[in-house]
Design a protein around this motif. Structure first.
Motif, PDB file in Angstrom:
ATOM      1  N   THR A  79       0.840  -1.196   0.000  1.00 50.17           N
ATOM      2  CA  THR A  79       0.000   0.000   0.000  1.00 50.17           C
ATOM      3  C   THR A  79       0.875   1.245   0.000  1.00 50.17           C
ATOM      4  N   LYS A  80       0.237   2.411  -0.071  1.00 51.68           N
ATOM      5  CA  LYS A  80       0.950   3.683  -0.045  1.00 51.68           C
ATOM      6  C   LYS A  80       0.267   4.621   0.948  1.00 51.68           C
ATOM      7  N   TRP A 100      -4.804   5.974   1.852  1.00 53.03           N
ATOM      8  CA  TRP A 100      -4.331   5.732   0.498  1.00 53.03           C
ATOM      9  C   TRP A 100      -5.535   5.384  -0.356  1.00 53.03           C
ATOM     10  N   ASP A 128      -6.540   3.745  -3.640  1.00 53.17           N
ATOM     11  CA  ASP A 128      -6.110   2.862  -4.721  1.00 53.17           C
ATOM     12  C   ASP A 128      -7.026   3.124  -5.915  1.00 53.17           C
ATOM     13  N   LYS A 136      -6.731   2.164  -9.030  1.00 54.07           N
ATOM     14  CA  LYS A 136      -6.955   1.026  -9.923  1.00 54.07           C
ATOM     15  C   LYS A 136      -8.173   0.219  -9.492  1.00 54.07           C
ATOM     16  N   GLN A 137      -8.244  -0.093  -8.202  1.00 54.91           N
ATOM     17  CA  GLN A 137      -9.335  -0.920  -7.690  1.00 54.91           C
ATOM     18  C   GLN A 137     -10.444  -0.091  -7.055  1.00 54.91           C
ATOM     19  N   TRP A 175      -8.001   2.928   1.608  1.00 57.13           N
ATOM     20  CA  TRP A 175      -7.439   2.273   2.792  1.00 57.13           C
ATOM     21  C   TRP A 175      -7.195   3.356   3.845  1.00 57.13           C
TER      22      TRP A 175
END
Length: 161
Positions: free
Chosen positions: A41-42, A64, A66, A68-69, A73
């Motif tokens: 994760t980032k 973070w 995401d 793409k998905q 988070w």
């Protein structure tokens, strides 16, 4: 004249998310770093902390998104310690003020939990188990487990936006 009645399901009220409890003694930034390393994760610190009690408490949060998905988070602290001054009247000669540390919890029903990992998506059992196993592979973490969000009394505290 006909009356039109619109009925909305309760599905709009219930947000779908996965919630995991993390027990550890790490600082929040260190835990975020280790989760980034082990989960890919980032997580990054948000500019403002979460304020639940109108200025009394502040809980650190790392997020973070995401893209793409299309999943968000969030790593949030469960514990907030504040120092308050309390007058002590032991005698008339001195008026002393003592510093008292008060502890507040984001989710009071889970007082032993240090951090929560909230993932704004519902995963399959195998994906959730993979995430839990990845977190448990971090040596500094004592334990982690999933929490059923339907059983939470203070679910409103998990609304971060």
């Amino acid at each position: 004249m006909a009356v039109h009645k619109l009925v909305l399901d309760d599905a709009f009220d219930d947000a779908v998310f996965t919630l995991m409890a993390i027990h550890c003694r790490l600082e929040d930034y260190r835990l975020a770093y280790l989760l980034n390393k082990h989960l890919g994760t980032k997580l990054a610190r948000r500019k403002s902390d979460i304020d639940v009690n109108s200025g009394k408490t502040a809980y650190s949060i790392f997020e973070w998104e995401d893209e793409k998905q299309m999943i968000i988070w969030s790593l949030v602290s469960n514990i907030c310690r504040t120092e308050e001054l309390q007058k002590s009247n032991y005698g008339l000669l001195f008026n002393n003020q003592e510093k008292i540390t008060k502890i507040y919890y984001l989710l009071p029903e889970y007082k032993t939990v240090n951090y929560f990992l909230k993932i704004d998506s519902e995963f399959s059992f195998t994906k959730e188990k993979y995430i839990l196993d990845s977190i448990l592979s971090i040596p500094q973490i004592a334990t982690t487990y999933s929490i059923d969000s339907n059983q939470l009394k203070s679910k409103d505290n998990l609304i971060f936006n």
